[in-house]
Design a protein around this motif. Structure first.
Motif, PDB file in Angstrom:
ATOM      1  N   ALA A   1      61.419  -2.123  20.811  1.00  0.00           N
ATOM      2  CA  ALA A   1      60.408  -2.916  20.079  1.00  0.00           C
ATOM      3  C   ALA A   1      61.091  -3.955  19.191  1.00  0.00           C
ATOM      4  CB  ALA A   1      59.532  -1.991  19.236  1.00  0.00           C
ATOM      5  N   VAL A   2      62.136  -3.537  18.497  1.00  0.00           N
ATOM      6  CA  VAL A   2      62.844  -4.455  17.585  1.00  0.00           C
ATOM      7  C   VAL A   2      63.502  -5.579  18.384  1.00  0.00           C
ATOM      8  CG1 VAL A   2      64.739  -4.656  15.916  1.00  0.00           C
ATOM      9  CG2 VAL A   2      63.242  -2.661  15.845  1.00  0.00           C
ATOM     10  N   THR A   3      64.131  -5.227  19.488  1.00  0.00           N
ATOM     11  CA  THR A   3      64.797  -6.238  20.316  1.00  0.00           C
ATOM     12  C   THR A   3      63.788  -7.255  20.853  1.00  0.00           C
ATOM     13  OG1 THR A   3      66.307  -4.485  20.964  1.00  0.00           O
ATOM     14  CG2 THR A   3      66.470  -6.524  22.183  1.00  0.00           C
ATOM     15  N   GLY A   4      62.630  -6.765  21.258  1.00  0.00           N
ATOM     16  CA  GLY A   4      61.573  -7.665  21.753  1.00  0.00           C
ATOM     17  C   GLY A   4      61.116  -8.624  20.667  1.00  0.00           C
ATOM     18  N   CYS A   5      60.916  -8.108  19.462  1.00  0.00           N
ATOM     19  CA  CYS A   5      60.499  -8.970  18.340  1.00  0.00           C
ATOM     20  C   CYS A   5      61.609  -9.960  17.985  1.00  0.00           C
ATOM     21  CB  CYS A   5      60.145  -8.116  17.124  1.00  0.00           C
ATOM     22  SG  CYS A   5      58.640  -7.149  17.357  1.00  0.00           S
ATOM     23  N   ALA A   6      62.862  -9.540  18.135  1.00  0.00           N
ATOM     24  CA  ALA A   6      63.996 -10.436  17.845  1.00  0.00           C
ATOM     25  C   ALA A   6      64.021 -11.603  18.830  1.00  0.00           C
ATOM     26  CB  ALA A   6      65.311  -9.658  17.896  1.00  0.00           C
ATOM     27  N   GLU A   7      63.749 -11.312  20.085  1.00  0.00           N
ATOM     28  CA  GLU A   7      63.694 -12.377  21.105  1.00  0.00           C
ATOM     29  C   GLU A   7      62.643 -13.416  20.726  1.00  0.00           C
ATOM     30  OE1 GLU A   7      65.179 -13.386  24.121  1.00  0.00           O
ATOM     31  OE2 GLU A   7      66.744 -12.157  23.184  1.00  0.00           O
ATOM     32  N   GLU A   8      61.488 -12.924  20.319  1.00  0.00           N
ATOM     33  CA  GLU A   8      60.410 -13.838  19.912  1.00  0.00           C
ATOM     34  C   GLU A   8      60.817 -14.639  18.680  1.00  0.00           C
ATOM     35  OE1 GLU A   8      56.623 -11.915  19.337  1.00  0.00           O
ATOM     36  OE2 GLU A   8      56.789 -10.874  21.273  1.00  0.00           O
ATOM     37  N   ALA A   9      61.474 -13.974  17.729  1.00  0.00           N
ATOM     38  CA  ALA A   9      61.869 -14.639  16.480  1.00  0.00           C
ATOM     39  C   ALA A   9      62.875 -15.748  16.761  1.00  0.00           C
ATOM     40  CB  ALA A   9      62.457 -13.623  15.506  1.00  0.00           C
ATOM     41  N   LYS A  10      63.775 -15.485  17.704  1.00  0.00           N
ATOM     42  CA  LYS A  10      64.786 -16.470  18.063  1.00  0.00           C
ATOM     43  C   LYS A  10      64.119 -17.757  18.571  1.00  0.00           C
ATOM     44  CE  LYS A  10      67.647 -17.067  22.057  1.00  0.00           C
ATOM     45  NZ  LYS A  10      68.309 -16.469  23.208  1.00  0.00           N
ATOM     46  N   ALA A  11      63.169 -17.618  19.484  1.00  0.00           N
ATOM     47  CA  ALA A  11      62.483 -18.779  20.063  1.00  0.00           C
ATOM     48  C   ALA A  11      61.593 -19.465  19.029  1.00  0.00           C
ATOM     49  CB  ALA A  11      61.662 -18.336  21.268  1.00  0.00           C
ATOM     50  N   ARG A  12      60.856 -18.656  18.271  1.00  0.00           N
ATOM     51  CA  ARG A  12      59.943 -19.219  17.267  1.00  0.00           C
ATOM     52  C   ARG A  12      60.735 -19.959  16.177  1.00  0.00           C
ATOM     53  NH1 ARG A  12      57.365 -14.513  15.951  1.00  0.00           N
ATOM     54  NH2 ARG A  12      59.025 -14.149  14.470  1.00  0.00           N
ATOM     55  N   GLY A  13      61.867 -19.379  15.779  1.00  0.00           N
ATOM     56  CA  GLY A  13      62.700 -19.980  14.734  1.00  0.00           C
ATOM     57  C   GLY A  13      63.296 -21.303  15.176  1.00  0.00           C
ATOM     58  N   LEU A  14      63.748 -21.343  16.421  1.00  0.00           N
ATOM     59  CA  LEU A  14      64.324 -22.585  16.946  1.00  0.00           C
ATOM     60  C   LEU A  14      63.276 -23.692  16.924  1.00  0.00           C
ATOM     61  CD1 LEU A  14      66.515 -24.252  18.381  1.00  0.00           C
ATOM     62  CD2 LEU A  14      65.752 -23.232  20.553  1.00  0.00           C
ATOM     63  N   GLN A  15      62.079 -23.369  17.367  1.00  0.00           N
ATOM     64  CA  GLN A  15      61.006 -24.368  17.384  1.00  0.00           C
ATOM     65  C   GLN A  15      60.670 -24.820  15.956  1.00  0.00           C
ATOM     66  OE1 GLN A  15      59.869 -25.812  20.218  1.00  0.00           O
ATOM     67  NE2 GLN A  15      58.954 -27.243  18.740  1.00  0.00           N
ATOM     68  N   ALA A  16      60.624 -23.865  15.035  1.00  0.00           N
ATOM     69  CA  ALA A  16      60.317 -24.204  13.638  1.00  0.00           C
ATOM     70  C   ALA A  16      61.381 -25.134  13.071  1.00  0.00           C
ATOM     71  CB  ALA A  16      60.217 -22.938  12.802  1.00  0.00           C
ATOM     72  N   SER A  17      62.637 -24.861  13.414  1.00  0.00           N
ATOM     73  CA  SER A  17      63.742 -25.682  12.918  1.00  0.00           C
ATOM     74  C   SER A  17      63.597 -27.119  13.426  1.00  0.00           C
ATOM     75  CB  SER A  17      65.073 -25.076  13.371  1.00  0.00           C
ATOM     76  OG  SER A  17      66.154 -25.688  12.718  1.00  0.00           O
ATOM     77  N   LYS A  18      63.242 -27.241  14.710  1.00  0.00           N
ATOM     78  CA  LYS A  18      63.030 -28.584  15.284  1.00  0.00           C
ATOM     79  C   LYS A  18      61.854 -29.278  14.596  1.00  0.00           C
ATOM     80  CE  LYS A  18      64.738 -27.525  19.922  1.00  0.00           C
ATOM     81  NZ  LYS A  18      64.379 -27.263  21.331  1.00  0.00           N
ATOM     82  N   ASP A  19      60.745 -28.559  14.491  1.00  0.00           N
ATOM     83  CA  ASP A  19      59.540 -29.147  13.887  1.00  0.00           C
ATOM     84  C   ASP A  19      59.790 -29.567  12.439  1.00  0.00           C
ATOM     85  OD1 ASP A  19      58.297 -28.582  16.239  1.00  0.00           O
ATOM     86  OD2 ASP A  19      57.204 -26.826  15.497  1.00  0.00           O
ATOM     87  N   TYR A  20      60.609 -28.782  11.757  1.00  0.00           N
ATOM     88  CA  TYR A  20      60.828 -28.987  10.335  1.00  0.00           C
ATOM     89  C   TYR A  20      61.729 -30.186  10.054  1.00  0.00           C
ATOM     90  CZ  TYR A  20      59.970 -26.560   5.897  1.00  0.00           C
ATOM     91  OH  TYR A  20      59.507 -26.195   4.678  1.00  0.00           O
ATOM     92  N   THR A  21      62.505 -30.588  11.055  1.00  0.00           N
ATOM     93  CA  THR A  21      63.503 -31.632  10.826  1.00  0.00           C
ATOM     94  C   THR A  21      62.859 -32.919  10.320  1.00  0.00           C
ATOM     95  OG1 THR A  21      64.894 -30.653  12.526  1.00  0.00           O
ATOM     96  CG2 THR A  21      65.404 -32.910  11.881  1.00  0.00           C
ATOM     97  N   GLN A  22      61.977 -33.521  11.113  1.00  0.00           N
ATOM     98  CA  GLN A  22      61.371 -34.793  10.715  1.00  0.00           C
ATOM     99  C   GLN A  22      60.421 -34.602   9.530  1.00  0.00           C
ATOM    100  OE1 GLN A  22      62.542 -37.680  11.950  1.00  0.00           O
ATOM    101  NE2 GLN A  22      61.378 -38.561  10.258  1.00  0.00           N
ATOM    102  N   PHE A  23      59.702 -33.476   9.576  1.00  0.00           N
ATOM    103  CA  PHE A  23      58.750 -33.191   8.503  1.00  0.00           C
ATOM    104  C   PHE A  23      59.438 -33.216   7.135  1.00  0.00           C
ATOM    105  CE2 PHE A  23      56.898 -30.013   5.630  1.00  0.00           C
ATOM    106  CZ  PHE A  23      55.602 -30.507   5.507  1.00  0.00           C
ATOM    107  N   THR A  24      60.602 -32.610   7.062  1.00  0.00           N
ATOM    108  CA  THR A  24      61.265 -32.525   5.754  1.00  0.00           C
ATOM    109  C   THR A  24      61.934 -33.844   5.378  1.00  0.00           C
ATOM    110  OG1 THR A  24      63.200 -31.491   6.780  1.00  0.00           O
ATOM    111  CG2 THR A  24      61.565 -30.026   5.785  1.00  0.00           C
ATOM    112  N   LEU A  25      62.417 -34.600   6.381  1.00  0.00           N
ATOM    113  CA  LEU A  25      62.975 -35.924   6.060  1.00  0.00           C
ATOM    114  C   LEU A  25      61.870 -36.810   5.492  1.00  0.00           C
ATOM    115  CD1 LEU A  25      65.461 -36.645   9.003  1.00  0.00           C
ATOM    116  CD2 LEU A  25      65.913 -35.673   6.747  1.00  0.00           C
ATOM    117  N   ASP A  26      60.685 -36.717   6.085  1.00  0.00           N
ATOM    118  CA  ASP A  26      59.535 -37.457   5.547  1.00  0.00           C
ATOM    119  C   ASP A  26      59.221 -36.991   4.129  1.00  0.00           C
ATOM    120  OD1 ASP A  26      59.371 -38.810   7.911  1.00  0.00           O
ATOM    121  OD2 ASP A  26      57.714 -37.614   8.728  1.00  0.00           O
ATOM    122  N   GLY A  27      59.331 -35.703   3.919  1.00  0.00           N
ATOM    123  CA  GLY A  27      59.056 -35.126   2.597  1.00  0.00           C
ATOM    124  C   GLY A  27      60.027 -35.660   1.541  1.00  0.00           C
ATOM    125  N   LEU A  28      61.292 -35.798   1.927  1.00  0.00           N
ATOM    126  CA  LEU A  28      62.281 -36.357   0.981  1.00  0.00           C
ATOM    127  C   LEU A  28      61.899 -37.788   0.616  1.00  0.00           C
ATOM    128  CD1 LEU A  28      65.677 -35.143   2.555  1.00  0.00           C
ATOM    129  CD2 LEU A  28      64.460 -34.128   0.622  1.00  0.00           C
TER     130      LEU A  28
END
Ligand code: PCA
Length: 342
Positions: A267-294
């Motif tokens: 169960a933990v490994t499965g959730c980790a797989e999801e977290a890895k993909a979700r985190g990568l996407q969040a990091s990408k999404d956050y890039t421009q958003f935060t530059l705009d915020g600055l």
């Protein structure tokens, strides 16, 4: 009482019902309590970054996923902002079992093993895609090093590309002389030395204070950390350099991991797989958003000038040579394998 009925010798129907119900409830409660005691486990998870940071939010979702997937059998409680252990103490805390699971910026531990700094080789992997390819090669090696340190690698998420923050316009390395520079790793401290700045290691949670008090007046980081810490209150310029993308790694104490039954581990490994993909996407999404915020915060945000980039690339070559020398054949093999994929 008036009738002298202090107590009833013969139970009424109602009493019988109550007694049965009470017994039933007591028995049920007891079963529930013992089942929970046998199965449920609570894991504290120290995090270095603020609750609103995307890594921390991702970890909280990971924790919720584990809770749901194990039917409450394993409860993970995140502690953001370095509130349980300061960033620099998290890894040791997990290794020694003071906490069973945690997240840490792995390049901050390059002094333990040069491979931990593989994500901070300047200008080697400067986009999310290139960086993921680097990690395909390097990740399993990092997991091996962690295993030797009593840690089980669970998942890892990159920060957005790293750029330079200042409180004045900077067009060359010459302009950086003597500036107090907040570092977060071996590579960032070395970058400061090679550019004539004065490095001081400060955890992200303490950044605002460091800038407010003048302990630091510049740093290399992502738009994300500048945005999280509202650095426009103290700094004026962000130069996109895309020097590298450092990673946070989530790991578990190996003994704590061994104490989980197989279904829970799955169960933990499965959730980790999801977290890895979700985190990568969040990091990408956050890039421009935060530059705009600055920008919205009033900062001047844009790409570093060519002259400055050229100078930084020369410094990057020095740092790359130094890393390769310290990381030996294993390090060279990672870099070669990665380059072969490009
Ligand atoms: N933020 C973290 C590490 C890299 C980043 O983008 C920090 O500045 O501490």
């Amino acid at each position: 009482m008036k009738n002298g009925h202090h107590y009833q010798t013969k139970p009424t129907n109602r009493d019988v019902t109550m007694t049965r119900l009470t017994k039933f409830l007591a028995a049920t409660a007891l079963t529930a309590v013992s089942a929970t005691a046998a199965l449920a486990e609570k894991w504290d998870m120290p995090l270095a970054y603020a609750a609103t940071n995307f890594h921390s939010e991702n970890a909280a979702e990971f924790a919720a996923c584990v809770g749901a997937a194990t039917d409450g059998g394993l409860e993970i409680v995140t502690h953001p902002s370095g509130s349980l252990f300061a960033g620099n103490d998290i890894k040791r805390a997990i290794q020694t079992g003071q906490a069973p699971i945690g997240e840490r910026l792995i390049s901050a531990h390059q002094n333990e093993n040069p491979l931990f700094g593989v994500d901070s080789i300047p200008f080697l992997a400067t986009s999310f895609d290139a960086h993921e390819e680097l990690w395909k090669v390097a990740g399993p090696k990092i997991a091996e090093v962690l295993a030797d340190q009593n840690l089980v690698y669970l998942y890892s998420v990159p920060w957005p590309p790293q750029g330079l923050y200042f409180k004045k316009e900077v067009d060359s390395v010459e302009d950086m002389q003597g500036i107090k520079f907040r570092s977060y790793s071996t590579a960032t401290a070395r970058l400061a030395e090679l550019t004539g700045m004065l490095p001081v290691q400060v955890e992200a949670a303490e950044i605002s204070q460091a800038f407010a008090t003048g302990v630091a007046e510049s740093m290399i980081s992502s738009g994300s950390t500048g945005y999280d810490r509202k650095v426009w209150e103290h700094l004026t310029h962000f130069y996109e350099v895309d020097a590298w993308l450092p990673r946070n790694v989530v790991f578990v104490n190996a003994d704590a991991w061994g104490g989980l039954d197989e279904a829970t581990q799955t169960a933990v490994t499965g959730c980790a797989e999801e977290a890895k993909a979700r985190g990568l996407q969040a990091s990408k999404d956050y890039t421009q958003f935060t530059l705009d915020g600055l920008k919205e915060g009033g900062m001047t945000v844009g790409r570093a000038g060519d002259a400055l980039v050229d100078e930084l690339k020369v410094i990057g070559e020095t740092m790359t040579a130094e890393w390769l020398e310290s990381a030996g054949d294993e390090g060279a093999a990672i870099v070669d394998d990665f380059k072969a994929m490009q």
